[in-house]
Design an enzyme around this catalytic site. Structure first.
Site, short mmCIF file in Angstrom:
data_model
loop_
_atom_site.label_atom_id
_atom_site.label_comp_id
_atom_site.label_asym_id
_atom_site.label_seq_id
_atom_site.Cartn_x
_atom_site.Cartn_y
_atom_site.Cartn_z
CD GLU A 1 42.58 33.11 39.75
OE1 GLU A 1 41.37 33.47 39.70
OE2 GLU A 1 42.94 31.95 39.47
CG HIS B 1 38.30 36.62 28.19
ND1 HIS B 1 39.14 37.01 27.18
CD2 HIS B 1 39.10 36.25 29.22
CE1 HIS B 1 40.40 36.87 27.57
NE2 HIS B 1 40.40 36.42 28.81
NE ARG C 1 39.94 39.10 31.92
CZ ARG C 1 39.64 37.88 32.37
NH1 ARG C 1 38.42 37.62 32.79
NH2 ARG C 1 40.56 36.95 32.39
CG HIS D 1 34.31 34.11 31.04
ND1 HIS D 1 34.83 32.95 30.50
CD2 HIS D 1 34.97 34.30 32.21
CE1 HIS D 1 35.75 32.45 31.31
NE2 HIS D 1 35.84 33.24 32.37
NE ARG E 1 32.87 34.51 37.49
CZ ARG E 1 34.01 33.91 37.16
NH1 ARG E 1 34.63 33.12 38.03
NH2 ARG E 1 34.54 34.10 35.97
#
Length: 532
Positions: free
Chosen positions: A118, A232, A280, A342, A377
């Site tokens: 990811e 997000h 993002r 998020h 994170r």
């Protein structure tokens, strides 16, 4: 069992991955455990997690050192590298323990765990269950009746009960019939999850109202890194204001969908060379700025136009189903979207075993700040942290002498519960001024509004779920805004549009004193620091 008759060695407030891991492990050590949750045992954030668990496979050439490097890079210099390494190194054991409890992860035909990659990771180290249903499988395994400690569902924890010397000795709760009571315990573990409902739009469930952070603050605990909240950029906007927003996958933009405002103009044109496929944080900031322009009277969302994407409904069935709940079709309608809170990278400050700065009080999971996440994170480190820290807290509690709480001397904070009428106004203010893209003026507006809300409570009126949640949101929002104000330079997911150097090189620590947040750039003192 009624709440006012309850007593246990350990009371765990919350039922996510960290809380249930702690509860099950503590019970396995022979301690009496009581789990308190304000909704059902499986109504937390864990079951919604679409990501996996980041855990290294050294046999495949990965290493804890490489995982740590990726984590520190994402954390933008604000991770605690020692604490982070310890948590990451414990990952394989934590996942193996969860599998023994019945969790089924995706494997190849030979039973070897499948691993994917990811964003931010430089190795295939993410294990999943059911493709994108990892959280649901983790929650299923941990809520299985066998071995599950006694649970008080639909009981809202109000405050931490304290002895005269400030030691946590239990919690006060609001029962389903509206009465209040106390639960005595030698150790209180906060595992209440995140604070996403601080904002008008969140991927967190409706129960994520910052309860644990607020309880810890009122008990005298220190928080850290609360200014770092991941957003997000595209969550489906609509439905009930307090509900969880469905994510609209970035893959839809990758297939050709575009972000537009109320006048049909591109939101990202001229912002970044990649346009709608920019990182993002860039896309989320562009959306936030366009919402602030109030185009055509719309200031709380923009639109995603996917009508030109070939076979869009077939290719994106999950998004199509979510849109359908709002009466929309991907191939015919514009989707209302907005950035959504998020994940909280900070929380109640803890040592490497989950101890807070208040004796007898522990915090695990998203409610806690362990030092793993820093300013941002790394993907799929959150479930890992919950599994590891839940187990560590249980082990540390079991290793300490069991104390008996003296109920004759128990006290609780004299909390002034706020009227809930201004909750939505406060959430909208948080989204506008303390979400993606912050400046001193907007943060000041948030703090003033929070002050008016917390000062305007009904005094001695009894608590209700609505008033307790409104109080918790206003207090934690004020603390978050105070930390975000003090950190005038943008870093990680804390974006300052009036960015200016501030000289800070580490975390900010914020406590609640005399009805207001107090910011310090020095770590808490005492045994907790020594344990780090």
């Amino acid at each position: 069992m009624t709440a006012w008759e309850a007593a246990a060695d350990v009371v765990v407030v919350g039922s996510g991955v960290a809380g249930l891991t702690c509860a099950r492990d503590a019970a396995a050590y022979g301690l009496s455990v009581l789990v308190v949750t304000k909704a059902g045992v499986d109504d937390g954030s864990t079951r919604w997690a679409q990501g996996g668990v980041a855990v290294v496979d050294e046999a495949a050439g990965d290493s804890v050192g490489a995982h740590l490097a990726d984590t520190l890079s994402a954390g933008a210099g604000l991770c605690d590298p020692v604490a982070a390494r310890d948590i990451l190194a414990a990952g394989p054991t934590a996942v193996a323990r969860l599998r023994r409890r019945g969790a089924v992860f995706d494997t190849d035909p030979d039973g070897v765990l499948l691993r994917t990659r990811e964003g931010g990771h430089h190795a295939d180290r993410i294990v999943h269950a059911g493709g994108d249903a990892t959280g649901a499988e983790v929650a299923r395994a941990l809520t299985a009746p066998q071995g599950l400690p006694v649970t008080l569902a639909d009981h809202l924890a109000l405050d931490v009960a304290l002895s005269p010397d400030g030691t946590a000795v239990g919690v006060r709760v609001l029962t389903p019939d509206g009465t209040t009571g106390s639960i005595r315990a030698a150790a209180v573990v906060l595992a209440t999850g995140g604070l996403g409902q601080l904002f008008a739009s969140s991927t967190n469930p409706a129960v994520a109202t910052a309860d644990g952070v607020a309880m810890a603050l009122r008990a005298g605990a220190v928080t850290a890194d609360l200014e770092f909240v991941q957003f997000h950029p595209t969550a489906l906007f609509g439905g009930v204001a307090a509900g969880r927003r469905d994510l609209v996958t970035e893959a839809l933009r990758g297939a050709g969908a575009v972000l537009v405002d109320g006048a049909g103009r591109s939101v990202t044109a001229g912002v970044h060379p990649a346009g709608d496929l920019a990182p993002r944080d860039v896309v989320a900031l562009a959306v936030t700025r366009r919402m602030a322009e109030n185009v055509c009277g719309i200031d709380d969302h923009v639109f995603l136009d996917a009508r030109a994407v070939p076979e869009v409904t077939r290719r994106f069935p999950t998004v199509a189903a979510a849109a359908g709940e709002l009466g929309l079709r991907l191939d015919r309608h514009l989707l209302p979207v907005s950035p959504a809170a998020h994940y909280s990278c900070g929380g109640v400050w803890t040592d490497r075993s989950g101890r807070t700065s208040v004796p007898g009080l522990w915090a695990v999971g998203e409610v806690a700040r362990t030092g793993l996440h820093g300013a941002n994170r790394l993907a799929s480190n959150s479930l890992l942290e919950g599994l590891v820290m839940g187990g560590r807290a249980a082990a540390a509690i079991a290793a300490e002498p069991v104390r008996a709480a003296d109920t004759a001397t128990v006290r609780a904070p004299a909390t002034r519960w706020c009227p809930p009428a201004r909750r939505e106004e406060f959430q909208r203010s948080m989204s506008r001024y303390a979400g993606i893209g912050r400046d001193a003026v907007g943060l000041g507006a948030v703090r003033r509004l929070a002050g008016r809300i917390t000062d305007g409570g009904p005094g001695g009126a009894g608590p209700s779920r609505a008033s307790v949640e409104a109080t918790n949101l206003a207090q934690v929002g004020a603390v978050l805004a105070a930390a975000a104000t003090a950190r005038s330079a943008g870093v990680g997911c804390h974006v300052r549009t009036d960015d200016r150097p501030d000289g800070l090189v580490g975390s900010l620590f914020v406590s609640w004193r005399d009805g207001a947040p107090v910011v310090d750039d020095r770590r808490p003192s005492g045994r907790e620091v020594a344990n780090r």
